[in-house]
Design an enzyme around this catalytic site. Structure first.
Site, PDB file in Angstrom:
ATOM      1  CE  LYS A   1     -13.876  -3.340   0.588  1.00  0.00           C
ATOM      2  NZ  LYS A   1     -13.360  -3.078   1.774  1.00  0.00           N
TER       3      LYS A   1
ATOM      4  CE  LYS B   1      -5.626  -8.020  -1.998  1.00  0.00           C
ATOM      5  NZ  LYS B   1      -5.078  -7.855  -0.738  1.00  0.00           N
TER       6      LYS B   1
ATOM      7  CE  LYS C   1      -4.434  -1.517   1.860  1.00  0.00           C
ATOM      8  NZ  LYS C   1      -5.785  -0.975   2.885  1.00  0.00           N
TER       9      LYS C   1
HETATM   10  P1  AMP Z   1     -11.034  -5.227   3.185  1.00  0.00           P
HETATM   11  O1  AMP Z   1     -11.637  -5.026   1.777  1.00  0.00           O
HETATM   12  O2  AMP Z   1      -9.561  -5.307   2.785  1.00  0.00           O
HETATM   13  O3  AMP Z   1     -11.544  -4.768   4.286  1.00  0.00           O
HETATM   14  O4  AMP Z   1     -11.171  -6.865   3.331  1.00  0.00           O
HETATM   15  C1  AMP Z   1     -12.528  -7.426   4.051  1.00  0.00           C
HETATM   16  C2  AMP Z   1     -12.138  -8.998   3.919  1.00  0.00           C
HETATM   17  O5  AMP Z   1     -12.486  -9.489   2.649  1.00  0.00           O
HETATM   18  C3  AMP Z   1     -11.036  -9.489   4.754  1.00  0.00           C
HETATM   19  O6  AMP Z   1     -11.358 -10.497   5.432  1.00  0.00           O
HETATM   20  C4  AMP Z   1     -10.111  -9.864   3.363  1.00  0.00           C
HETATM   21  O7  AMP Z   1      -9.414 -10.833   3.927  1.00  0.00           O
HETATM   22  C5  AMP Z   1     -11.299 -10.462   2.341  1.00  0.00           C
HETATM   23  N1  AMP Z   1     -10.962 -10.171   1.088  1.00  0.00           N
HETATM   24  C6  AMP Z   1     -10.479  -8.986   0.357  1.00  0.00           C
HETATM   25  N2  AMP Z   1     -10.427  -9.174  -0.871  1.00  0.00           N
HETATM   26  C7  AMP Z   1     -10.414 -10.436  -1.161  1.00  0.00           C
HETATM   27  C8  AMP Z   1     -10.114 -11.433  -2.124  1.00  0.00           C
HETATM   28  N3  AMP Z   1      -9.694 -10.913  -3.365  1.00  0.00           N
HETATM   29  N4  AMP Z   1     -10.322 -12.584  -2.229  1.00  0.00           N
HETATM   30  C9  AMP Z   1     -10.822 -13.150  -0.975  1.00  0.00           C
HETATM   31  N5  AMP Z   1     -10.901 -12.444   0.297  1.00  0.00           N
HETATM   32  C10 AMP Z   1     -10.797 -11.209   0.287  1.00  0.00           C
END
Ligand code: AMP
Ligand code: TRP
Length: 333
Positions: free
Chosen positions: A197, A194, A111
């Site tokens: 968002k 990956k 990041k």
């Molecule tokens: P975040 O959007 O970073 O707050 O992630 C929220 C949850 O979604 C966390 O448990 C991440 O590990 C999961 N997550 C985010 N991106 C992915 C992805 N591409 N595949 C699987 N899990 C994800």
């Protein structure tokens, strides 16, 4: 299982990876345990967020939790900034965690990028706040996607060092729950990145609020290779885009990759993409619709978050109080 805690950042564009890697597992776990699900707005501002969008995204994550099937009466849903114990315990953990530990965090490196000097101090201590989120509830089990594993190992180290330094058995040992086929969903445009968002290309991800037409279009345009689908898992080696679509299908269908390949092995991607679209629309359509309804009723969502924050505080406050006593803060109130 004792208590479950997990968090999702309100940074816009909730996607299929968030659903398959995290939110869907939250829904399953609520049958077995007491759950605390947090919209982590303090984490979100470690990178710049437009204030009005942050408020909107906070409601959107809460709406996704509810639309996916978390019962807001039985479980706790709230936003992090409304419970001061998180930030207070994080300060104590800033003084427990070592710089050497934080320097190893791959998410910070990714990041912060090349402009490391320009990253916020908050982004650097992000994992300490995450440890505080979990340990303010003495939660034992944390459902997340694969990318959060390193942060949870750090949270474990923090709990152990705190217990050791102060000679107590206060914080529990955290167990990550990384479950199912969808723990690492990849971008539809690039099988080595990956699904995220923040990817500038909206075609790289399926958003939870995408309608059937968008879902169909994105899957149709998803990158693949010219080969037919293999009938065994070994046949997906070196084919990251193909592997990703099959994994997504398996996760949505509650099947294993092996079982999916037994069924579709030998067919062409054009056929398979049609099946995947149908399945994705069937699974995600109702969630997206309920999210839209809730987003149009912000009062309903805010009331749930308020009630959640009150219940969360009731658990976290006494734990924080005890942690302060252990540290030696003189309590004069
Ligand atoms: P975040 O959007 O970073 O707050 O992630 C929220 C949850 O979604 C966390 O448990 C991440 O590990 C999961 N997550 C985010 N991106 C992915 C992805 N591409 N595949 C699987 N899990 C994800
Ligand atoms: N860091 C997590 C992510 O980006 C979100 C998060 C914050 C979290 N606090 C947490 C996840 C506590 C689990 C437990 O995905």
């Amino acid at each position: 299982m004792d208590r479950i805690f997990s968090g999702v950042q309100p940074t816009g564009n909730l996607h299929l990876g968030n659903y398959l890697g995290a939110i869907r597992n939250f829904v399953r776990l609520q049958a077995e345990s007491e759950c605390v699900f947090c919209v982590v707005d303090l984490h979100a501002i470690t990178v710049w967020q437009e204030p009005a969008e942050l408020r909107n995204s906070t409601r959107e994550v809460a709406a996704a939790f509810i639309a996916a099937g978390i019962d807001p009466q039985a479980q706790i849903i709230f936003n992090q900034s409304q419970v001061p114990a998180h930030a207070e315990l994080a300060w104590i953990f800033n003084c427990v965690a070592r710089l050497g530990w934080l320097n190893r965090m791959t998410q910070f490196k990714e990041k912060a990028g090349k402009q490391r000097e320009n990253a916020s101090a908050g982004l650097y201590v992000y994992p300490n706040l995450m440890a505080a989120d979990i340990l303010a509830y003495k939660a034992t089990h944390v459902p997340v996607g694969e990318d959060q594993k390193q942060h949870l190992e750090l949270a474990r180290d923090i709990a152990q060092k705190f217990n050791h330094d102060y000679g107590v058995e206060f914080f529990p040992i955290i167990e990550p729950l990384i479950q199912g086929e969808g723990t690492r969903v990849m971008s539809l445009r690039d099988g080595s990145a990956k699904m995220s968002k923040s990817d500038p290309s909206d075609a790289s991800r399926i958003n939870l609020t995408d309608g059937p037409d968008d879902i169909a279009k994105k899957i149709r345009r998803a990158r693949t290779d010219p080969e037919a689908l293999p009938s065994e898992v070994e046949g997906l080696e070196g084919r990251p885009e193909a592997a990703n679509l099959v994994t997504i299908y398996a996760a949505l269908d509650d099947a294993t990759t092996e079982a999916v390949l037994r069924e579709v092995g030998g067919t062409q991607f054009s056929d398979f993409k049609g099946r995947l679209t149908e399945l994705a629309v069937a699974r995600l359509g109702p969630i997206g619709e309920e999210m839209q309804r809730l987003m149009a009723a912000p009062g309903e969502v805010d009331a749930i978050l308020k009630h959640g924050a009150e219940r969360a505080s009731e658990i976290a406050e006494p734990i924080l109080h005890e942690a302060k006593e252990i540290v030696g803060f003189l309590n004069v109130r």
